[in-house]
Scaffold this motif. Structure first.
Motif, short mmCIF file in Angstrom:
data_model
loop_
_atom_site.label_atom_id
_atom_site.label_comp_id
_atom_site.label_asym_id
_atom_site.label_seq_id
_atom_site.Cartn_x
_atom_site.Cartn_y
_atom_site.Cartn_z
N ARG A 93 0.84 -1.19 0.00
CA ARG A 93 0.00 0.00 0.00
C ARG A 93 0.87 1.24 0.00
N VAL A 94 0.44 2.24 -0.75
CA VAL A 94 1.17 3.49 -0.87
C VAL A 94 0.22 4.62 -0.49
N ASP A 95 0.75 5.61 0.19
CA ASP A 95 -0.05 6.77 0.55
C ASP A 95 0.71 8.03 0.15
N ILE A 96 0.18 9.19 0.50
CA ILE A 96 0.81 10.45 0.12
C ILE A 96 2.12 10.63 0.88
N SER A 97 3.19 10.81 0.12
CA SER A 97 4.52 11.05 0.68
C SER A 97 5.48 11.31 -0.47
N HIS A 98 6.48 12.14 -0.22
CA HIS A 98 7.52 12.36 -1.23
C HIS A 98 8.63 11.32 -1.10
N ASN A 99 8.51 10.43 -0.10
CA ASN A 99 9.55 9.42 0.15
C ASN A 99 8.92 8.13 0.67
N TRP A 100 7.88 7.64 -0.03
CA TRP A 100 7.23 6.40 0.39
C TRP A 100 8.08 5.24 -0.10
N ARG A 101 8.39 4.30 0.80
CA ARG A 101 9.26 3.18 0.45
C ARG A 101 8.52 1.86 0.66
N ILE A 102 8.62 1.00 -0.34
CA ILE A 102 8.00 -0.32 -0.28
C ILE A 102 9.02 -1.35 -0.77
N TRP A 103 8.85 -2.59 -0.33
CA TRP A 103 9.77 -3.64 -0.78
C TRP A 103 9.09 -4.99 -0.72
N SER A 104 9.73 -5.94 -1.40
CA SER A 104 9.24 -7.30 -1.46
C SER A 104 10.45 -8.23 -1.51
N GLN A 105 10.24 -9.47 -1.14
CA GLN A 105 11.33 -10.45 -1.20
C GLN A 105 10.82 -11.76 -1.79
N SER A 106 11.76 -12.53 -2.33
CA SER A 106 11.40 -13.83 -2.89
C SER A 106 12.60 -14.77 -2.78
N ARG A 107 12.33 -16.03 -2.53
CA ARG A 107 13.39 -17.04 -2.66
C ARG A 107 13.76 -17.09 -4.12
N ILE A 108 15.04 -17.28 -4.39
CA ILE A 108 15.45 -17.37 -5.79
C ILE A 108 16.19 -18.67 -6.04
N PHE A 109 16.14 -19.10 -7.28
CA PHE A 109 16.82 -20.30 -7.72
C PHE A 109 17.37 -20.01 -9.11
N PRO A 110 18.27 -20.84 -9.62
CA PRO A 110 18.95 -20.52 -10.89
C PRO A 110 18.00 -20.19 -12.04
N GLY A 111 18.39 -19.18 -12.80
CA GLY A 111 17.63 -18.79 -13.97
C GLY A 111 17.64 -17.29 -14.19
N ASP A 112 16.85 -16.88 -15.17
CA ASP A 112 16.69 -15.47 -15.50
C ASP A 112 15.49 -14.93 -14.74
N TRP A 113 15.67 -13.78 -14.11
CA TRP A 113 14.63 -13.20 -13.26
C TRP A 113 14.28 -11.80 -13.71
N ALA A 114 13.06 -11.40 -13.39
CA ALA A 114 12.62 -10.02 -13.53
C ALA A 114 11.66 -9.72 -12.38
N VAL A 115 11.75 -8.51 -11.87
CA VAL A 115 10.80 -8.04 -10.87
C VAL A 115 10.09 -6.85 -11.51
N LEU A 116 8.77 -6.95 -11.59
CA LEU A 116 7.97 -5.88 -12.18
C LEU A 116 7.20 -5.18 -11.08
N LEU A 117 7.16 -3.87 -11.11
CA LEU A 117 6.35 -3.09 -10.19
C LEU A 117 5.20 -2.51 -10.99
#
Length: 142
Positions: A93-117
């Motif tokens: 969730r994002v709200d009004i701010s000039h410096n709102w920070r969000i993050w996500s994590q995932s286990r990874i395994f061999p291969g090509d990856w992309a993270v889309l926001l």
């Protein structure tokens, strides 16, 4: 029948009358990075393209500048893609701010990856690609 100028004005007035939740957000992604971790809402160990072989988890971090969002905030989605297939999805969730920070994590395994926001309407806001390979376990030790 309305003339083009009157029609445009009618459409503009109708859009202005929409409740805040139905209008687009104005969030701008100021930073989007993959990292080894996120600590105190800051990315630690920014990764540029290749994760080290001893990594178990990847982190995606976004810094947004939002001065207008709908009532109750705006939802953004992190889509974790492995070899062009979505393997995980998380929301923030994002709200009004000039410096709102969000993050996500995932286990990874061999291969090509992309993270889309993506925003709540499914529009791509940012993307990071990386590769993860494990060392060859059959290689002789030196």
């Amino acid at each position: 029948m309305l003339r083009p100028a009157a029609l445009a004005l009618s459409i503009a007035l109708a859009a202005a009358a929409l409740p805040a939740a139905a209008q687009d957000h104005d969030c701008v992604v100021r930073q989007f990075a993959t990292a080894k971790n996120v600590v105190n809402l800051e990315p630690v160990g920014i990764v540029d393209g290749i994760y080290p072989p001893d990594t178990e988890r990847a982190y995606a971090f976004a810094r947004l500048d939002c001065s207008q969002v709908g009532q109750g905030g705006e939802t953004f989605w992190f889509h974790w893609m492995h070899n062009d297939r979505e393997v995980a999805k998380s929301k923030a969730r994002v709200d009004i701010s000039h410096n709102w920070r969000i993050w996500s994590q995932s286990r990874i395994f061999p291969g090509d990856w992309a993270v889309l926001l993506k925003d709540g309407e499914g529009r791509l806001q940012a993307e990071q690609r990386f590769v993860f390979t494990k060392p060859d376990d059959t290689a002789p030790a030196n």
